[in-house]
Design a protein around this motif. Structure first.
Motif, PDB file in Angstrom:
ATOM      1  N   THR A 435      31.668  -4.704  12.358  1.00 21.07           N
ATOM      2  CA  THR A 435      33.064  -5.173  12.030  1.00 21.07           C
ATOM      3  C   THR A 435      33.152  -5.574  10.465  1.00 21.07           C
ATOM      4  OG1 THR A 435      32.655  -7.612  12.609  1.00 21.07           O
ATOM      5  CG2 THR A 435      32.806  -5.717  14.648  1.00 21.07           C
ATOM      6  N   ARG A 436      32.275  -5.765  10.057  1.00 17.92           N
ATOM      7  CA  ARG A 436      32.288  -6.106   8.653  1.00 17.92           C
ATOM      8  C   ARG A 436      31.923  -5.098   7.471  1.00 17.92           C
ATOM      9  NH1 ARG A 436      30.209 -12.360   9.440  1.00 17.92           N
ATOM     10  NH2 ARG A 436      31.729 -12.974  11.247  1.00 17.92           N
ATOM     11  N   HIS A 437      32.143  -3.710   7.772  1.00 13.98           N
ATOM     12  CA  HIS A 437      31.557  -3.056   6.799  1.00 13.98           C
ATOM     13  C   HIS A 437      32.070  -3.235   5.226  1.00 13.98           C
ATOM     14  CE1 HIS A 437      31.312   0.997   4.492  1.00 13.98           C
ATOM     15  NE2 HIS A 437      30.314   1.351   5.625  1.00 13.98           N
ATOM     16  N   HIS A 438      31.177  -3.178   4.386  1.00 13.68           N
ATOM     17  CA  HIS A 438      31.425  -3.448   2.836  1.00 13.68           C
ATOM     18  C   HIS A 438      32.753  -2.590   2.380  1.00 13.68           C
ATOM     19  CE1 HIS A 438      27.544  -5.472   2.592  1.00 13.68           C
ATOM     20  NE2 HIS A 438      28.290  -6.232   1.978  1.00 13.68           N
ATOM     21  N   GLY A 439      32.761  -1.385   2.939  1.00 16.77           N
ATOM     22  CA  GLY A 439      33.828  -0.339   2.198  1.00 16.77           C
ATOM     23  C   GLY A 439      34.990  -0.253   3.251  1.00 16.77           C
ATOM     24  N   GLY A 440      34.968  -1.277   4.151  1.00 13.52           N
ATOM     25  CA  GLY A 440      36.212  -0.989   4.993  1.00 13.52           C
ATOM     26  C   GLY A 440      35.888  -0.020   6.183  1.00 13.52           C
ATOM     27  N   HIS A 441      34.852   0.409   6.421  1.00 14.96           N
ATOM     28  CA  HIS A 441      34.792   1.568   7.227  1.00 14.96           C
ATOM     29  C   HIS A 441      34.236   0.924   8.690  1.00 14.96           C
ATOM     30  CE1 HIS A 441      35.666   5.187   4.884  1.00 14.96           C
ATOM     31  NE2 HIS A 441      35.039   4.581   3.700  1.00 14.96           N
ATOM     32  N   GLY A 442      34.358  -0.033   9.067  1.00 18.01           N
ATOM     33  CA  GLY A 442      33.856  -0.807  10.332  1.00 18.01           C
ATOM     34  C   GLY A 442      34.604  -0.346  11.356  1.00 18.01           C
ATOM     35  N   LEU A 443      34.123  -0.915  12.486  1.00 18.78           N
ATOM     36  CA  LEU A 443      34.678  -0.708  13.849  1.00 18.78           C
ATOM     37  C   LEU A 443      35.457  -1.928  14.472  1.00 18.78           C
ATOM     38  CD1 LEU A 443      31.954   1.210  15.423  1.00 18.78           C
ATOM     39  CD2 LEU A 443      33.734   2.291  14.253  1.00 18.78           C
ATOM     40  N   THR A 444      36.209  -2.024  15.553  1.00 23.34           N
ATOM     41  CA  THR A 444      36.470  -3.215  16.116  1.00 23.34           C
ATOM     42  C   THR A 444      35.276  -3.740  17.020  1.00 23.34           C
ATOM     43  OG1 THR A 444      36.990  -2.010  18.190  1.00 23.34           O
ATOM     44  CG2 THR A 444      38.893  -2.401  16.516  1.00 23.34           C
ATOM     45  N   ALA A 445      35.316  -4.997  17.396  1.00 23.69           N
ATOM     46  CA  ALA A 445      34.355  -5.582  18.014  1.00 23.69           C
ATOM     47  C   ALA A 445      34.410  -5.013  19.337  1.00 23.69           C
ATOM     48  CB  ALA A 445      34.432  -7.123  18.312  1.00 23.69           C
TER      49      ALA A 445
END
Length: 513
Positions: A435-445
């Protein structure tokens, strides 16, 4: 065959009702689950309405979640790491050598892992002679954090150099320095593995299971690989997981080897190496001008996929760099011409890591129904504008690596794993990292939790596990706080793990009504 696993735990009751503050089940308003043998027999909002049962457990404010599936581990190697030298906090050659000198006298060979020279004040590595002196003549193998290179003592380095053409770093005089890469690192492990007795291996397996159970893990995918284990070790895991549900792949390019052993073919079969060791095969160069190494070609990948598809089982390959992923896409296209696209999709073949996949490659993988077996901890540890990946190939490429959201949006099934011992088994930490990907490529919880529970089960062809649903496997994790929505700070901890209706921790006995 080596000694099987033995792990304690409370045996199955006949019909056990488990109530908690919140249950992540279907329907969503549930507060209780009835376990009958190894299956879920009832899920509901009011425990008083449950069908007849033999025992009830009230967990008050705790949360019940599906037990986690770690979809990529090297279990015995991870157990040996728990039992060996943990080197992640080493900050220089002198510190590393001091750890070797302090190794127990009966540790021969001296094994360790987790060092990362990019975190050292001075990145200069100790040489083979330094290691031999520090170990008082004992054999030594210390794996880099990515597992694709190691440091070895003088005798082991010379023996490997005499038999392996590639991967031996040499000094100006042509002598091995003690740093071994890819196949040379594998050769060192093969030599030293023979010196480990059955008792030490059994202890490592038991240590791994205890650690996994303590983290709420009920299922693992063992990625058997000659660099970290043996075919015999893989078969031990397939025969007895110590209470865990274990699915095993074996990394041989010839699919008949794994199939003959009753295992799934490929798995962590290397098409390329790792970013940390600069051996992941990339189109754009690393900081040193190199572009990594391709370890398999399209023909080999095609043969693996065709053999597995005709046997009706899933195969897997390890591909990190875009050049390696391109080889996998080419192999899928060639395999589809032989066995058909629908047959490939049915088998749920998988690709491990996929850190530098391009949009067109992601779309091609989705077309063939590939499972993306990914590790959110990689971005958490080495991503970002100032991390290892940025050092290796620049900030922009580092921030675009591990594009979890792009993989998910394209329709690829996601399965989260730790790659232990590369990173520790930590499923809740992985959900948080995703949920906290450095480049903004994360997912919802919610999507991240699905990848850590259902994702791995689907990849193993287990369509009745990973959710708390009537008729499905009774695999549960009891948490001291909610996994979703994740709050700032540390994720909750696991207080009990139930696998196939069996409480592996014995923790629920204190709550019996």
């Amino acid at each position: 065959m080596s000694t099987p696993l033995r792990v304690g735990g409370q045996g199955r009751g006949r019909r056990l009702l488990v109530a908690a503050g919140t249950v992540l089940a279907e329907p969503a308003s549930s507060r209780a689950v009835l376990i009958d043998g190894d299956r879920i027999a009832w899920v509901g909002a009011d425990p008083s309405e449950a069908p007849p049962h033999d025992k009830a457990v009230d967990l008050a404010d705790a949360w019940l979640a599906p037990a986690f599936c770690d979809a990529h581990v090297h279990a015995t190697a991870a157990g040996l790491a728990l039992d060996g030298l943990a080197l992640a906090d080493v900050r220089g050659a002198a510190d590393l050598l001091a750890r070797v000198r302090a190794a127990p006298p009966d540790a021969d060979p001296v094994l360790g892992g987790g060092w990362d020279e990019t975190t050292w004040r001075d990145p200069a590595l100790p040489d083979a002679d330094d290691l031999s002196r520090a170990a008082s003549g004992r054999r030594v193998r210390l794996a880099r954090v990515d597992g694709h290179s190691c440091l070895a003592d003088r005798r082991t380095s010379e023996e490997v150099a005499a038999t392996v053409a590639e991967g031996v770093e040499r000094d100006a005089a042509g002598r091995p320095t003690g740093r071994l890469i890819e196949e040379a690192s594998e050769a060192a492990w093969t030599r030293l593995r023979a010196r480990l007795g059955p008792a030490r291996l059994a202890r490592a397996r038991t240590a791994f299971v205890a650690d996994a159970v303590a983290k709420g893990v009920g299922a693992i995918h063992e990625m058997g690989h000659p660099a970290l284990s043996s075919l015999e070790d893989a078969q031990v895991w397939a025969a007895d997981g110590g209470g865990l549900d274990v699915t095993v792949w074996w990394a041989d390019a010839d699919p008949s080897v794994a199939l003959a052993a009753g295992l799934r073919p490929g798995g962590d079969l290397f098409v390329d190496g790792s970013i940390g060791s600069r051996t992941a095969a990339t189109s754009a160069p690393y900081d040193d001008g190199g572009r990594g190494r391709l370890l398999l070609d399209e023909e080999a990948v095609t043969a693996l996929l065709v053999g597995a598809t005709r046997a009706g089982v899933s195969a897997g390959v390890h591909a990190i760099g875009d050049r390696a992923i391109g080889v996998v896409v080419g192999g899928l296209e060639r395999a589809a011409a032989q066995v058909g696209e629908a047959a490939l999709r049915t088998c749920r073949h998988r690709v491990e890591h996929l850190e530098l996949a391009s949009p067109s490659q992601i779309a091609a993988l989705a077309r063939y129904g590939v499972t993306a077996s990914v590790q959110p901890a990689f971005d958490a540890l080495w991503g970002g504008p100032d991390g290892l990946y940025a050092e290796r190939f620049g900030r922009a490429r580092a921030l675009a690596s591990n594009p979890l959201d792009d993989l998910d949006a394209a329709g690829l099934a996601l399965a989260f794993g730790s790659d232990a011992p590369v990173t520790p088994v930590d499923p809740l930490g992985a959900v948080l990292a995703a949920t906290r990907h450095h480049g903004g490529h994360g997912l919802t919880a919610e999507r991240a939790l699905t990848a850590q529970t259902v994702g791995g089960r689907r990849a193993a062809g287990q369509d009745d596990a990973g959710l708390l649903r009537v008729g499905w496997r009774a695999d549960l994790a009891v948490l001291d706080g909610p996994p979703i929505p994740l709050r700032e700070g540390e994720p909750p901890t696991c207080v009990a793990t139930i696998v196939a209706g069996r409480d592996l921790t014995g923790a629920l006995g204190d709550h019996a009504a």
